[in-house]
Structures are given as structure tokens and as C-alpha cells.
Design a protein around this motif. Structure first.
Motif, PDB file in Angstrom:
ATOM      1  N   ARG A 256      -5.659 -17.304  -4.251  1.00  0.00           N
ATOM      2  CA  ARG A 256      -6.085 -17.911  -6.380  1.00  0.00           C
ATOM      3  C   ARG A 256      -6.331 -16.233  -7.291  1.00  0.00           C
ATOM      4  NH1 ARG A 256     -10.644 -17.808 -10.677  1.00  0.00           N
ATOM      5  NH2 ARG A 256      -9.529 -18.617 -12.006  1.00  0.00           N
ATOM      6  N   ARG A 257      -6.439 -14.980  -6.422  1.00  0.00           N
ATOM      7  CA  ARG A 257      -6.184 -13.285  -7.629  1.00  0.00           C
ATOM      8  C   ARG A 257      -4.858 -13.535  -7.783  1.00  0.00           C
ATOM      9  NH1 ARG A 257     -10.753  -9.521  -4.604  1.00  0.00           N
ATOM     10  NH2 ARG A 257     -11.776 -10.496  -4.929  1.00  0.00           N
ATOM     11  N   GLN A 258      -4.115 -13.710  -6.389  1.00  0.00           N
ATOM     12  CA  GLN A 258      -2.685 -13.606  -6.005  1.00  0.00           C
ATOM     13  C   GLN A 258      -1.700 -14.607  -7.181  1.00  0.00           C
ATOM     14  OE1 GLN A 258      -1.122 -12.102  -3.835  1.00  0.00           O
ATOM     15  NE2 GLN A 258       1.348 -12.385  -4.251  1.00  0.00           N
ATOM     16  N   ASN A 272      -3.678 -21.312  -7.182  1.00  0.00           N
ATOM     17  CA  ASN A 272      -5.184 -22.155  -8.831  1.00  0.00           C
ATOM     18  C   ASN A 272      -5.367 -22.787  -8.450  1.00  0.00           C
ATOM     19  OD1 ASN A 272      -6.025 -21.085 -10.589  1.00  0.00           O
ATOM     20  ND2 ASN A 272      -5.012 -21.957 -12.217  1.00  0.00           N
ATOM     21  N   PHE A 273      -4.042 -24.164  -7.956  1.00  0.00           N
ATOM     22  CA  PHE A 273      -4.761 -24.981  -7.873  1.00  0.00           C
ATOM     23  C   PHE A 273      -5.384 -26.272  -6.721  1.00  0.00           C
ATOM     24  CE2 PHE A 273      -4.306 -29.183  -5.461  1.00  0.00           C
ATOM     25  CZ  PHE A 273      -4.021 -30.387  -6.785  1.00  0.00           C
ATOM     26  N   ARG A 274      -5.094 -25.127  -5.136  1.00  0.00           N
ATOM     27  CA  ARG A 274      -5.859 -24.790  -4.279  1.00  0.00           C
ATOM     28  C   ARG A 274      -7.415 -24.742  -4.694  1.00  0.00           C
ATOM     29  NH1 ARG A 274      -4.690 -21.363   1.591  1.00  0.00           N
ATOM     30  NH2 ARG A 274      -5.308 -23.099   2.085  1.00  0.00           N
ATOM     31  N   TRP A 275      -7.390 -23.398  -5.398  1.00  0.00           N
ATOM     32  CA  TRP A 275      -8.589 -22.699  -5.523  1.00  0.00           C
ATOM     33  C   TRP A 275      -9.321 -23.613  -6.218  1.00  0.00           C
ATOM     34  CZ3 TRP A 275     -12.879 -19.863  -4.593  1.00  0.00           C
ATOM     35  CH2 TRP A 275     -13.644 -19.830  -5.346  1.00  0.00           C
ATOM     36  N   GLN A 276      -9.104 -24.271  -7.310  1.00  0.00           N
ATOM     37  CA  GLN A 276      -9.566 -25.535  -8.331  1.00  0.00           C
ATOM     38  C   GLN A 276     -10.024 -26.394  -7.423  1.00  0.00           C
ATOM     39  OE1 GLN A 276     -10.618 -25.011 -11.120  1.00  0.00           O
ATOM     40  NE2 GLN A 276      -9.487 -22.535 -11.815  1.00  0.00           N
TER      41      GLN A 276
END
Length: 326
Positions: A256-258, A272-276
Motif C-alpha cells: 500500500r505504501r508503494q 491499495n485495492f489489495r490492502w482495502q
């Protein structure tokens, strides 16, 4: 007891019951509201009392770090200042990001002159996390409770938060939007390809598998004699399971930082989708709890062998550099 056996013994002492993943709502996937959070905004302008409280909180924290207004620019960022603020997700989230002019920072604080901006950010962020976050974790603003967190992002300069592709950013320093909130369709999920969902489903499957193995091995350890070959085999496999959970958690979290870096694409980035998605399914919570078992065991082992928790190499070097400037 020393060597691997010392860790395994502390590992058995660190085992804890981890519940099934709890599926929850997600602001990221929620239908956008027609207005911004009225506790924070009058229309699209941040309320003066909110802005003043955040800036005052930071200035007070950095009293021992002079020149704050010369080296810092402060932004509100994240979903809490977008049109997806109203999802049923418990307390609100407010992310406060610091952009730092590092030349000005070291000019006013020469004890940091021997560090890189990334090293200084790591040290300051640890201080923020330990000393400030607990004080702002349950902050009443209007009729809602917010978890307010503060973070120095060393990946961007003081004048260019857009380099990390935030999906919204309001400059408290300038009292204006740097990045306005995105306009999203009512069915946000339809914006993303099926391959994103498939990858997130695999993360969920892996986390559940690791949790099942953790539970089985934890029970097995209690059923055999400590120090026996069977006990050692269970402890060794348990350590592997925790290492795998830690690796998966770090991949999701650091990914997500990436997404919010010059190399990422921000809000719509797969990472970001993966984190959320992992937050929504409870995968993040499960993996974090498994990781914490290993972290606790390592800390207990350090204390048993050395009398204190041992810093990682980078933290030790940073502390040594700061100590030499005193």
C-alpha cells in the motif's frame, strides 16, 4: 536455555487465541456521500477549529524540535476527507501527513544533520507513534470520534505531496485543497478489474489457511511433552507458519505504501485495492495478530537472553548517530 530452544519456549508462552476473521464494512468500497463530512467541513472548506487544533497539537509536540513553521507543511489526507467518509466503519480516520524541508529541518535541528531524511523520518515517526498517537486515538470532533494519526512521509518534498498520488489532500498550512477528492461512481467495485478481486480472494484464502495451521499446531504443542522431538517439530512448523503470515502481512501493508509513492498510481492502484480488500475481509487483522505472536516471542527471547529488547540494525545506527550529536 539458549539458541532455537529459547525462542521456541518463548513462542509457546506467546501463543494466544486468534478469532475467526470478521468481515466488515469498508469506506473504500462504499457508495460516496453527496457531501464531505460535516463535522470537518463547511461545504468543501475545512472548519477553522479543526485546522487550528491539528496545527496546535503538532506545534506543541515539536516544541523541542525548533522551527516547525519553517520546515513543515501539514496535510490532511485519506478517505476521511473524501466523499466516502460515511461508511459504517467505527471511528473515523484522520491521517495527518507532514511534508518536511529537510535542509530547513537540519538547519534548526543540527543533531539530525548526520542522518538521511529517511532515517530522521523513521526516528520521528516512532516518537509520534509512541507519544502522540495514543493521545489522539479517540478525539471528539463534532458528534463523532476520530482516530487521528500523524506521519512524516519522507518520500515527498515539502512542496509536492502530489508525488505520492494521494486520493485527497488538504493543506492545513495553506488552508486549501492540494488534491481535491475524487468523483467516483455509486458502485465503486465496478471500477476495478476481476483480477484485483481474484488476487484479494487468494490473500483471504491464504490467511485462513495459516490461521487453521496456527490453531492446529498450538493445540498439538499442548498435547506433547515440552522439549520432546514431537514438540520441537510442532514448534518449528509453527515458527514457519508465523513467518509466512508475517511475510504476507508485510507484502500487503508495504504494498500500500508503494501505491502512494512516485512509482504508484494512488487511490486506484492494485496495491491499495489489495490492502482495502484485506481490511474489509478481516485478513489484515488475522495476519497482524499472527505476526504479533512472533514479535512478542522475539522480544521475550531478547529480554531472557540480553535483559532488553534488541533494536534492529537501522534503529541502532540512528540512535547512535543522534547520541553522538548530544
Amino acid at each position: 536455555m539458549s539458541g532455537p530452544n529459547a525462542f521456541y519456549e518463548r513462542l509457546t508462552e506467546s501463543l494466544t487465541e486468534i478469532p475467526d476473521p470478521e468481515y466488515g464494512a469498508s469506506g473504500y468500497f462504499s457508495e460516496p456521500s453527496r457531501e464531505l463530512d460535516p463535522n470537518l467541513f463547511d461545504g468543501t472548506h475545512l472548519k477553522p477549529n479543526v485546522r487550528e487544533w491539528i496545527l496546535h497539537t503538532l506545534r506543541e509536540f515539536f516544541l523541542v524540535t525548533p522551527g516547525f513553521d519553517q520546515w513543515a507543511e501539514v496535510w490532511l489526507a485519506g478517505s476521511g476527507i473524501t466523499y466516502q467518509w460515511a461508511a459504517d466503519r467505527g471511528n473515523g480516520d484522520l491521517d495527518v501527513l507532514l511534508g518536511v524541508d529537510f535542509a530547513q529541518f537540519t538547519h534548526h535541528n543540527d543533531r539530525y544533520a548526520g542522518l538521511t531524511s529517511e532515517e530522521a523520518a523513521k526516528y520521528v515517526n516512532e516518537s509520534l507513534r509512541n507519544a502522540l498517537w495514543p493521545k489522539t486515538a479517540n478525539t471528539q470532533i463534532g458528534d463523532r470520534i476520530y482516530e487521528v494519526t500523524f506521519y512524516w512521509n519522507a518520500a515527498h518534498g515539502v512542496k509536492d505531496i502530489t508525488a505520492i498520488n494521494p486520493y485527497a489532500a488538504y493543506s492545513l498550512t495553506r488552508d486549501d485543497w492540494t488534491v481535491t477528492p475524487p468523483n467516483l461512481p455509486n458502485d465503486v467495485r465496478s471500477s476495478y478489474p476481476d483480477s484485483y478481486r481474484s488476487a484479494a480472494d487468494e490473500d483471504e484464502h491464504q490467511a485462513k489457511h495459516l490461521l487453521d495451521r496456527y490453531r492446529f499446531l498450538s493445540a498439538s504443542l499442548n498435547a506433547v511433552a515440552k522439549g520432546s522431538p514431537a514438540w520441537m517439530n510442532c514448534a518449528t512448523e509453527l515458527r514457519t507458519v508465523i513467518a509466512q503470515a508475517t511475510s504476507l502481512f508485510d507484502a500487503i501493508h508495504l504494498g500500500r505504501r508503494q501505491a502512494f509513492s512516485p512509482q504508484g498510481t494512488g487511490y486506484s492502484d492494485f496495491n491499495n485495492f489489495r490492502w482495502q480488500a484485506a481490511k474489509e475481509t478481516g485478513t489484515v487483522t488475522t495476519l497482524r495478530q499472527l505476526k504479533e505472536v512472533g514479535t512478542t516471542a522475539t522480544q521475550f527471547t531478547d529480554i531472557a537472553l540480553y535483559g532488553q529488547v534488541i533494536d534492529d540494525a537501522q534503529t541502532a545506527l540512528i540512535k547512535a548517530a543522534l547520541w553522538s550529536q548530544k
